[in-house]
Write a protein that holds these residues in place. Structure first.
Motif, PDB file in Angstrom:
ATOM      1  N   GLY A 180      13.133  48.612 -14.592  1.00  0.00           N
ATOM      2  CA  GLY A 180      14.256  49.598 -15.033  1.00  0.00           C
ATOM      3  C   GLY A 180      14.033  50.994 -14.730  1.00  0.00           C
ATOM      4  O   GLY A 180      13.170  51.354 -13.870  1.00  0.00           O
ATOM      5  N   LYS A 181      15.005  51.646 -14.980  1.00  0.00           N
ATOM      6  CA  LYS A 181      15.232  53.074 -14.765  1.00  0.00           C
ATOM      7  C   LYS A 181      13.887  53.957 -15.003  1.00  0.00           C
ATOM      8  O   LYS A 181      13.011  53.343 -16.050  1.00  0.00           O
ATOM      9  N   ILE A 182      13.472  54.910 -14.527  1.00  0.00           N
ATOM     10  CA  ILE A 182      12.524  55.922 -15.120  1.00  0.00           C
ATOM     11  C   ILE A 182      12.976  56.627 -16.265  1.00  0.00           C
ATOM     12  O   ILE A 182      13.953  57.174 -16.262  1.00  0.00           O
ATOM     13  N   LYS A 183      12.085  56.684 -17.429  1.00  0.00           N
ATOM     14  CA  LYS A 183      12.691  57.450 -18.386  1.00  0.00           C
ATOM     15  C   LYS A 183      12.347  59.092 -18.376  1.00  0.00           C
ATOM     16  O   LYS A 183      11.315  59.348 -18.159  1.00  0.00           O
TER      17      LYS A 183
ATOM     18  N   LYS B  87      10.640  61.722  -9.780  1.00  0.00           N
ATOM     19  CA  LYS B  87      10.384  60.332  -9.274  1.00  0.00           C
ATOM     20  C   LYS B  87       8.919  60.534  -8.644  1.00  0.00           C
ATOM     21  O   LYS B  87       7.905  59.648  -8.867  1.00  0.00           O
TER      22      LYS B  87
ATOM     23  N   TRP C 199       6.411  60.644 -11.589  1.00  0.00           N
ATOM     24  CA  TRP C 199       6.491  59.491 -12.215  1.00  0.00           C
ATOM     25  C   TRP C 199       5.209  58.380 -11.373  1.00  0.00           C
ATOM     26  O   TRP C 199       4.522  57.679 -12.166  1.00  0.00           O
TER      27      TRP C 199
ATOM     28  N   GLU D 247      21.952  57.492 -12.430  1.00  0.00           N
ATOM     29  CA  GLU D 247      21.582  56.494 -11.373  1.00  0.00           C
ATOM     30  C   GLU D 247      20.117  55.978 -11.315  1.00  0.00           C
ATOM     31  O   GLU D 247      19.681  55.217 -10.984  1.00  0.00           O
ATOM     32  N   HIS D 248      19.174  57.132 -11.713  1.00  0.00           N
ATOM     33  CA  HIS D 248      17.703  56.923 -11.640  1.00  0.00           C
ATOM     34  C   HIS D 248      17.055  57.104 -12.724  1.00  0.00           C
ATOM     35  O   HIS D 248      15.934  56.630 -12.761  1.00  0.00           O
ATOM     36  N   PHE D 249      17.566  57.655 -13.918  1.00  0.00           N
ATOM     37  CA  PHE D 249      16.827  58.012 -15.077  1.00  0.00           C
ATOM     38  C   PHE D 249      17.582  57.433 -16.073  1.00  0.00           C
ATOM     39  O   PHE D 249      18.918  57.352 -16.389  1.00  0.00           O
ATOM     40  N   ASP D 250      16.886  56.988 -17.274  1.00  0.00           N
ATOM     41  CA  ASP D 250      17.151  56.772 -18.682  1.00  0.00           C
ATOM     42  C   ASP D 250      17.040  57.997 -19.260  1.00  0.00           C
ATOM     43  O   ASP D 250      15.746  58.229 -19.338  1.00  0.00           O
TER      44      ASP D 250
END
Length: 307
Positions: free
Chosen positions: A2-5, A107, A110, A144-147
């Motif tokens: 999933g997306k990065i939090k 990113k 992460w 688009e990239h993160f929750d």
């Protein structure tokens, strides 16, 4: 995958944002914040600044942090040393600002910390002041990239603002004037921007969704009688098991005679004089609109506010 939090903790300043940071990033390995607690990147973008270094005499100011921080939360972290080149750091901290660089920055953090942490985070207090139009320009790219979830800390408005007044007097911004005189000066016009708690909450809830935004009342989160409930709510909100809160100089409030907890000199060095009961009552009359707006937004006034 999933997306990065990504957690945005948006202040407010002098409301125990540092103890909250330590709670989620040091006492528990939930949120990794990178080179520093706050770099104010998004705020600088909103203000139209071209580079972070324009705010400092040395570009390294933004990744140094003052020495009273644990290594894990500075550029001395094991997730940074040997994992970031000078060129990669300069790309974020020195070259022209862009939302793409902001995304790439988190990113990279992460990738270096995901084996130990569940979230990355931006704890820049000035994010409390981001406007709806500015956040609308970056929201879709970030999502688009993160929750994304948002937390914010609110302290009794008078006591928070009095700490700010103490600081500006200490820094010489108001020569030959006392902190309470600074308070009265501010309260005779438009208040300091962080005082508008309801507006801060509503702006972020509008952009990120109310279900993704959590206001934390400092006095409730650190009060032993309500602490367990606060930890359970935070655990549910971030999907992580929080079991304790970090020490907090501002709770219980001891004014100019605070405990000097390690790594919290930003708190215990703030208040040099105390507010009297009569001065507090005067400020309460002048700030009644802030309390009224809070009650309108959240449905109640915290028990320990106004004492």
């Amino acid at each position: 995958m999933g997306k990065i939090k990504l957690l945005l903790n948006v202040g407010t300043c002098f409301s125990a944002t540092s103890p909250f940071h330590y709670t989620v990033s040091w006492d528990h390995k939930c949120v990794y914040t990178g080179h520093s607690k706050e770099h104010q990147y998004l705020y600088h973008m909103m203000e139209g600044k071209k580079r972070l270094k324009g705010e400092a005499k040395t570009p390294k100011r933004h990744i140094k942090e003052f020495q009273g921080k644990p290594d894990i939360l500075t550029n001395r972290s094991e997730y940074i040393v040997g994992k970031w080149t000078k060129e990669q750091e300069d790309e974020f901290f020195i070259t022209p600002l862009s939302i793409d660089k902001y995304i790439s920055y988190y990113k990279r953090h992460w990738e270096n910390s995901k084996h130990d942490y569940e979230w990355v985070g931006d704890f820049s207090n000035q994010n409390a002041l981001l406007s709806i139009p500015f956040m609308q320009t970056i929201r879709d790219q970030l999502l688009e990239h993160f929750d994304i979830k948002v937390t914010m800390q609110f302290r009794d408005p008078i006591r928070r603002l009095f700490s700010v007044a103490n600081k500006v007097v200490k820094n010489g911004e108001y020569p030959n004037i006392t902190p309470i005189q600074v308070m009265y000066k501010w309260l005779s016009g438009r208040f300091e921007p962080n005082a508008y708690y309801s507006s801060i909450y509503r702006r972020h809830a509008h952009i990120w969704g109310a279900e993704n935004v959590k206001a934390i009342i400092m006095e409730e989160f650190w009060n032993p009688e309500t602490q367990e409930e606060g930890l359970l709510e935070l655990s549910d909100f971030l999907g992580y098991n929080f079991t304790k809160v970090h020490e907090n100089v501002y709770y219980p409030d001891m004014g100019s005679n605070p405990p000097k907890y390690d790594y919290l000199s930003d708190q215990w060095a703030s208040d040099k004089v105390d507010i009297t009961e009569e001065q507090y009552k005067t400020c309460a009359r002048l700030m009644k609109s802030v309390y009224a707006e809070f009650e309108k937004t959240f449905g109640y006034i915290p028990t320990e506010w106004g004492q």
